[in-house]
Design an enzyme around this catalytic site. Sequence first.
Site, PDB file in Angstrom:
ATOM      1  N   HIS A 218     -41.464  37.340  76.587  1.00 38.88           N
ATOM      2  CA  HIS A 218     -42.358  38.610  75.886  1.00 38.88           C
ATOM      3  C   HIS A 218     -43.735  37.887  75.724  1.00 38.88           C
ATOM      4  CE1 HIS A 218     -40.892  35.910  72.357  1.00 38.88           C
ATOM      5  NE2 HIS A 218     -42.248  36.361  71.795  1.00 38.88           N
TER       6      HIS A 218
ATOM      7  N   GLU B  16     -41.606  42.556  62.891  1.00 36.72           N
ATOM      8  CA  GLU B  16     -41.602  42.704  64.365  1.00 36.72           C
ATOM      9  C   GLU B  16     -40.834  43.824  64.705  1.00 36.72           C
ATOM     10  OE1 GLU B  16     -39.136  39.440  66.601  1.00 36.72           O
ATOM     11  OE2 GLU B  16     -40.119  38.435  64.822  1.00 36.72           O
TER      12      GLU B  16
ATOM     13  N   GLU C 197     -44.906  29.940  73.585  1.00 41.17           N
ATOM     14  CA  GLU C 197     -43.543  29.920  73.063  1.00 41.17           C
ATOM     15  C   GLU C 197     -42.378  29.700  74.089  1.00 41.17           C
ATOM     16  OE1 GLU C 197     -40.613  32.623  70.073  1.00 41.17           O
ATOM     17  OE2 GLU C 197     -42.540  33.294  70.837  1.00 41.17           O
TER      18      GLU C 197
ATOM     19  N   GLN D 281     -43.603  42.074  72.006  1.00 37.25           N
ATOM     20  CA  GLN D 281     -43.501  41.756  70.529  1.00 37.25           C
ATOM     21  C   GLN D 281     -44.606  42.174  69.948  1.00 37.25           C
ATOM     22  OE1 GLN D 281     -43.004  37.540  69.528  1.00 37.25           O
ATOM     23  NE2 GLN D 281     -41.248  38.207  68.400  1.00 37.25           N
TER      24      GLN D 281
ATOM     25  N   HIS E   1     -49.426  35.291  71.509  1.00 35.88           N
ATOM     26  CA  HIS E   1     -48.837  34.252  72.203  1.00 35.88           C
ATOM     27  C   HIS E   1     -48.170  34.756  73.455  1.00 35.88           C
ATOM     28  CE1 HIS E   1     -45.372  35.461  69.584  1.00 35.88           C
ATOM     29  NE2 HIS E   1     -44.810  35.214  70.402  1.00 35.88           N
TER      30      HIS E   1
END
Length: 144
Positions: free
Chosen positions: A7, A43, A133, A59, A83
Site C-alpha cells: 500500500h 484509517e 514499511e 491507505q 509512506h
Amino acid sequence: MFLRIDHIGIACHDLEKQIELFSRTFELTVVVREVNEEQGVKEAMLHIADGEGGGSYIQLLEPLSEDSPVGKFLAKRGEGVHHVAFGVPDVADAMAKIGEKGVRLLDERPRHGSMDSLIAFLHPKDVGGMLTELVQSAKPSQNG
C-alpha cells in the site's frame, strides 16, 4: 524479498473527505476502516487490485491527535504520501536481512498493523528519504 507494493499511505486532515475523493475519482472501494490507537490514526484501506503476491491498497490516514506521528507529519509537510509499504513473506526475516545491510529499523520487532498484518518500519534516512514499511499479510493467500 518483496512480493508487491502492499500500500501507499497518504496522510490527510479529513478521512471522510479523502475517502469520497478516492472513491469517486478512482472508483476504489473501502475494504477496511480501523482506529489504531498505538499509531494514533484513523484509517481506511481502499482496494486497488489483486496480483500473484496479494492485494494492493491506498491507505488513508487521519491523525487522532496533533502530536501523533501522522499529526506531526501533516503539520510539517501537509497532506500527501506518508509512506510506501512492501509486502514480504516474513516480516521478521525481512527485518533481519535488511538490518544486516546497515539499514536502521524503527521497530525492534514486528507489531500489529492494518487488517491483522504484522508490520515494521525502516528509517527513512537509510532508504533514500522514504518512510518504508514492511508488511506480512494476515491472509496466507497474500503471502505468495
